[in-house]
Design a protein around this motif. Structure first.
Motif, PDB file in Angstrom:
ATOM      1  N   ASP A 184     -33.857   5.776  24.989  1.00 55.71           N
ATOM      2  CA  ASP A 184     -34.034   5.625  26.417  1.00 55.71           C
ATOM      3  C   ASP A 184     -35.054   6.400  26.878  1.00 55.71           C
ATOM      4  O   ASP A 184     -35.817   7.141  26.285  1.00 55.71           O
ATOM      5  CB  ASP A 184     -32.760   5.931  27.237  1.00 55.71           C
ATOM      6  CG  ASP A 184     -32.242   7.666  26.810  1.00 55.71           C
ATOM      7  OD1 ASP A 184     -32.995   8.212  26.540  1.00 55.71           O
ATOM      8  OD2 ASP A 184     -31.016   7.407  27.228  1.00 55.71           O
ATOM      9  N   ALA A 185     -35.381   6.196  28.333  1.00 59.57           N
ATOM     10  CA  ALA A 185     -36.426   6.886  29.096  1.00 59.57           C
ATOM     11  C   ALA A 185     -36.219   8.362  28.945  1.00 59.57           C
ATOM     12  O   ALA A 185     -37.471   9.141  28.604  1.00 59.57           O
ATOM     13  CB  ALA A 185     -36.465   6.667  30.433  1.00 59.57           C
ATOM     14  N   LEU A 233     -38.708  13.908  23.798  1.00 60.87           N
ATOM     15  CA  LEU A 233     -39.602  13.986  22.544  1.00 60.87           C
ATOM     16  C   LEU A 233     -41.067  14.265  22.737  1.00 60.87           C
ATOM     17  O   LEU A 233     -41.768  15.230  22.569  1.00 60.87           O
ATOM     18  CB  LEU A 233     -39.550  12.317  21.806  1.00 60.87           C
ATOM     19  CG  LEU A 233     -40.483  12.285  20.628  1.00 60.87           C
ATOM     20  CD1 LEU A 233     -39.580  11.317  19.869  1.00 60.87           C
ATOM     21  CD2 LEU A 233     -41.907  11.931  20.683  1.00 60.87           C
ATOM     22  N   ALA A 234     -41.493  13.617  24.012  1.00 60.89           N
ATOM     23  CA  ALA A 234     -42.948  13.950  24.361  1.00 60.89           C
ATOM     24  C   ALA A 234     -43.234  15.120  24.857  1.00 60.89           C
ATOM     25  O   ALA A 234     -44.147  16.058  24.734  1.00 60.89           O
ATOM     26  CB  ALA A 234     -43.208  12.939  25.403  1.00 60.89           C
ATOM     27  N   THR A 287     -46.535   5.904  30.664  1.00 64.10           N
ATOM     28  CA  THR A 287     -46.164   7.077  31.735  1.00 64.10           C
ATOM     29  C   THR A 287     -44.981   7.936  31.820  1.00 64.10           C
ATOM     30  O   THR A 287     -45.270   9.054  31.953  1.00 64.10           O
ATOM     31  CB  THR A 287     -46.426   6.276  33.294  1.00 64.10           C
ATOM     32  OG1 THR A 287     -47.743   5.498  33.365  1.00 64.10           O
ATOM     33  CG2 THR A 287     -46.127   7.421  34.298  1.00 64.10           C
ATOM     34  N   THR A 288     -43.927   7.231  31.142  1.00 66.40           N
ATOM     35  CA  THR A 288     -42.819   8.143  30.727  1.00 66.40           C
ATOM     36  C   THR A 288     -43.121   9.121  29.868  1.00 66.40           C
ATOM     37  O   THR A 288     -42.493  10.142  29.892  1.00 66.40           O
ATOM     38  CB  THR A 288     -41.636   7.186  30.473  1.00 66.40           C
ATOM     39  OG1 THR A 288     -41.471   6.105  31.442  1.00 66.40           O
ATOM     40  CG2 THR A 288     -40.344   7.911  30.090  1.00 66.40           C
ATOM     41  N   PHE A 289     -43.800   8.493  28.859  1.00 67.48           N
ATOM     42  CA  PHE A 289     -44.158   9.696  27.853  1.00 67.48           C
ATOM     43  C   PHE A 289     -44.989  10.660  28.397  1.00 67.48           C
ATOM     44  O   PHE A 289     -44.798  11.764  27.916  1.00 67.48           O
ATOM     45  CB  PHE A 289     -45.074   8.754  26.733  1.00 67.48           C
ATOM     46  CG  PHE A 289     -45.270   9.712  25.477  1.00 67.48           C
ATOM     47  CD1 PHE A 289     -44.435   9.671  24.501  1.00 67.48           C
ATOM     48  CD2 PHE A 289     -46.339  10.275  25.215  1.00 67.48           C
ATOM     49  CE1 PHE A 289     -44.370  10.425  23.434  1.00 67.48           C
ATOM     50  CE2 PHE A 289     -46.715  10.964  24.162  1.00 67.48           C
ATOM     51  CZ  PHE A 289     -45.646  10.926  22.915  1.00 67.48           C
ATOM     52  N   THR A 290     -46.185  10.262  29.019  1.00 69.11           N
ATOM     53  CA  THR A 290     -47.031  11.179  29.760  1.00 69.11           C
ATOM     54  C   THR A 290     -46.372  12.224  30.614  1.00 69.11           C
ATOM     55  O   THR A 290     -46.572  13.522  30.628  1.00 69.11           O
ATOM     56  CB  THR A 290     -48.160  10.499  30.512  1.00 69.11           C
ATOM     57  OG1 THR A 290     -48.738   9.805  29.586  1.00 69.11           O
ATOM     58  CG2 THR A 290     -49.053  11.740  30.975  1.00 69.11           C
ATOM     59  N   ASP A 304     -32.375  -1.450  31.899  1.00 73.71           N
ATOM     60  CA  ASP A 304     -31.693  -1.165  30.816  1.00 73.71           C
ATOM     61  C   ASP A 304     -32.604  -0.644  29.761  1.00 73.71           C
ATOM     62  O   ASP A 304     -33.548  -1.227  29.508  1.00 73.71           O
ATOM     63  CB  ASP A 304     -31.014  -2.502  30.027  1.00 73.71           C
ATOM     64  CG  ASP A 304     -29.826  -3.050  31.006  1.00 73.71           C
ATOM     65  OD1 ASP A 304     -29.471  -2.376  31.775  1.00 73.71           O
ATOM     66  OD2 ASP A 304     -29.688  -4.383  30.819  1.00 73.71           O
ATOM     67  N   ASP A 305     -32.090   0.604  29.400  1.00 68.31           N
ATOM     68  CA  ASP A 305     -33.030   1.268  28.346  1.00 68.31           C
ATOM     69  C   ASP A 305     -32.671   0.842  27.032  1.00 68.31           C
ATOM     70  O   ASP A 305     -31.388   0.528  26.668  1.00 68.31           O
ATOM     71  CB  ASP A 305     -32.607   2.829  28.383  1.00 68.31           C
ATOM     72  CG  ASP A 305     -33.398   3.621  29.689  1.00 68.31           C
ATOM     73  OD1 ASP A 305     -34.591   3.010  29.855  1.00 68.31           O
ATOM     74  OD2 ASP A 305     -33.058   4.586  30.056  1.00 68.31           O
ATOM     75  N   GLU A 306     -33.675   0.427  26.525  1.00 73.47           N
ATOM     76  CA  GLU A 306     -33.470   0.135  24.819  1.00 73.47           C
ATOM     77  C   GLU A 306     -34.256   1.149  24.104  1.00 73.47           C
ATOM     78  O   GLU A 306     -35.362   1.599  24.472  1.00 73.47           O
ATOM     79  CB  GLU A 306     -33.792  -1.362  24.683  1.00 73.47           C
ATOM     80  CG  GLU A 306     -33.094  -2.323  25.556  1.00 73.47           C
ATOM     81  CD  GLU A 306     -33.312  -3.741  24.949  1.00 73.47           C
ATOM     82  OE1 GLU A 306     -33.658  -3.964  23.898  1.00 73.47           O
ATOM     83  OE2 GLU A 306     -32.851  -4.693  25.844  1.00 73.47           O
ATOM     84  N   PRO A 307     -33.879   1.176  22.812  1.00 70.97           N
ATOM     85  CA  PRO A 307     -34.725   2.195  21.967  1.00 70.97           C
ATOM     86  C   PRO A 307     -36.171   1.757  22.033  1.00 70.97           C
ATOM     87  O   PRO A 307     -36.616   0.557  21.828  1.00 70.97           O
ATOM     88  CB  PRO A 307     -33.770   2.090  20.577  1.00 70.97           C
ATOM     89  CG  PRO A 307     -32.687   1.633  20.926  1.00 70.97           C
ATOM     90  CD  PRO A 307     -32.800   0.467  21.874  1.00 70.97           C
ATOM     91  N   ARG A 308     -37.011   2.708  21.804  1.00 69.15           N
ATOM     92  CA  ARG A 308     -38.388   2.665  21.595  1.00 69.15           C
ATOM     93  C   ARG A 308     -38.731   3.243  20.160  1.00 69.15           C
ATOM     94  O   ARG A 308     -38.186   4.462  20.028  1.00 69.15           O
ATOM     95  CB  ARG A 308     -39.179   3.444  22.755  1.00 69.15           C
ATOM     96  CG  ARG A 308     -39.471   2.788  23.879  1.00 69.15           C
ATOM     97  CD  ARG A 308     -38.358   1.938  24.609  1.00 69.15           C
ATOM     98  NE  ARG A 308     -38.742   1.293  25.623  1.00 69.15           N
ATOM     99  CZ  ARG A 308     -37.660   0.907  26.630  1.00 69.15           C
ATOM    100  NH1 ARG A 308     -36.747   0.946  26.288  1.00 69.15           N
ATOM    101  NH2 ARG A 308     -38.033   0.261  27.668  1.00 69.15           N
TER     102      ARG A 308
END
Length: 178
Positions: free
Chosen positions: A19-20, A26-27, A51-54, A157-161
């Motif tokens: 999820d987000a 992780l980031a 952007t979520t990753f950043t 809805d968050d789904e796996p990335r």
């Protein structure tokens, strides 16, 4: 830009974020391993989670919060709050070439900052002899071939990335940091 023989990455890591929040965690772990002069190229369609990753990277680096999508700003600097490198967040989406990106003068901040460029593949490799290329992908069932769709579900809805990190150049020759 110098790359390993054959032009391939020094190493590749493929991780799954469910999820987000796990994307940011992780980031954040990756951000804690970064140092001034590091270059990251983020790839993924609009809404993929760049952007979520950043935001997670910024947390790991200890920079000023408030990282937003740079869609309407080409470059935004997030100063360090802990004495580390600043985070320079760039959106190269509307730039057509490496020459247009050069007009932003990222060279002046590269040595003292961590530079993250969304949509930068093919435009920023000349800025450093080492880089991380981070691709954000979301698997959506699809057919037997395993179709990948690169966008966030607009319903919330968050789904796996799948987060694929490819490391190029001598900075990363000692192996994965996660």
């Amino acid at each position: 830009m110098s790359e390993p023989a054959g032009g391939g990455p020094e190493w590749t890591a493929e991780l799954t974020a469910v999820d987000a929040e796990s994307t940011q965690n992780l980031a954040s772990r990756l951000g804690a391993a970064l140092r001034a002069g590091d270059l990251l190229v983020l790839t993924g369609e609009l809404g993929a989670g760049k952007t979520t990753f950043t935001q997670g990277l910024g947390e790991g680096l200890g920079v000023r919060p408030g990282i937003i999508s740079p869609t309407f700003v080409l470059v935004r600097v997030h100063p360090s709050l802990v004495g580390g490198p600043d985070l320079v967040h760039v959106d190269a989406y509307r730039l057509g070439s490496a020459e247009e990106l050069d007009d932003i003068d990222l060279e002046s901040t590269m040595a003292s900052s961590v530079t993250v460029v969304e949509w930068g593949r093919g435009k920023v490799e000349h800025l450093s002899d080492s880089r991380l290329e981070v691709s954000l992908l979301r698997e959506t069932g699809g057919d037997a071939v395993g179709e990948l769709v690169l966008d966030f579900d607009e319903t919330g809805d968050d789904e796996p990335r799948i987060i694929r990190i490819e490391a190029f150049g001598p900075r990363w020759d000692s192996g994965p940091v996660l």
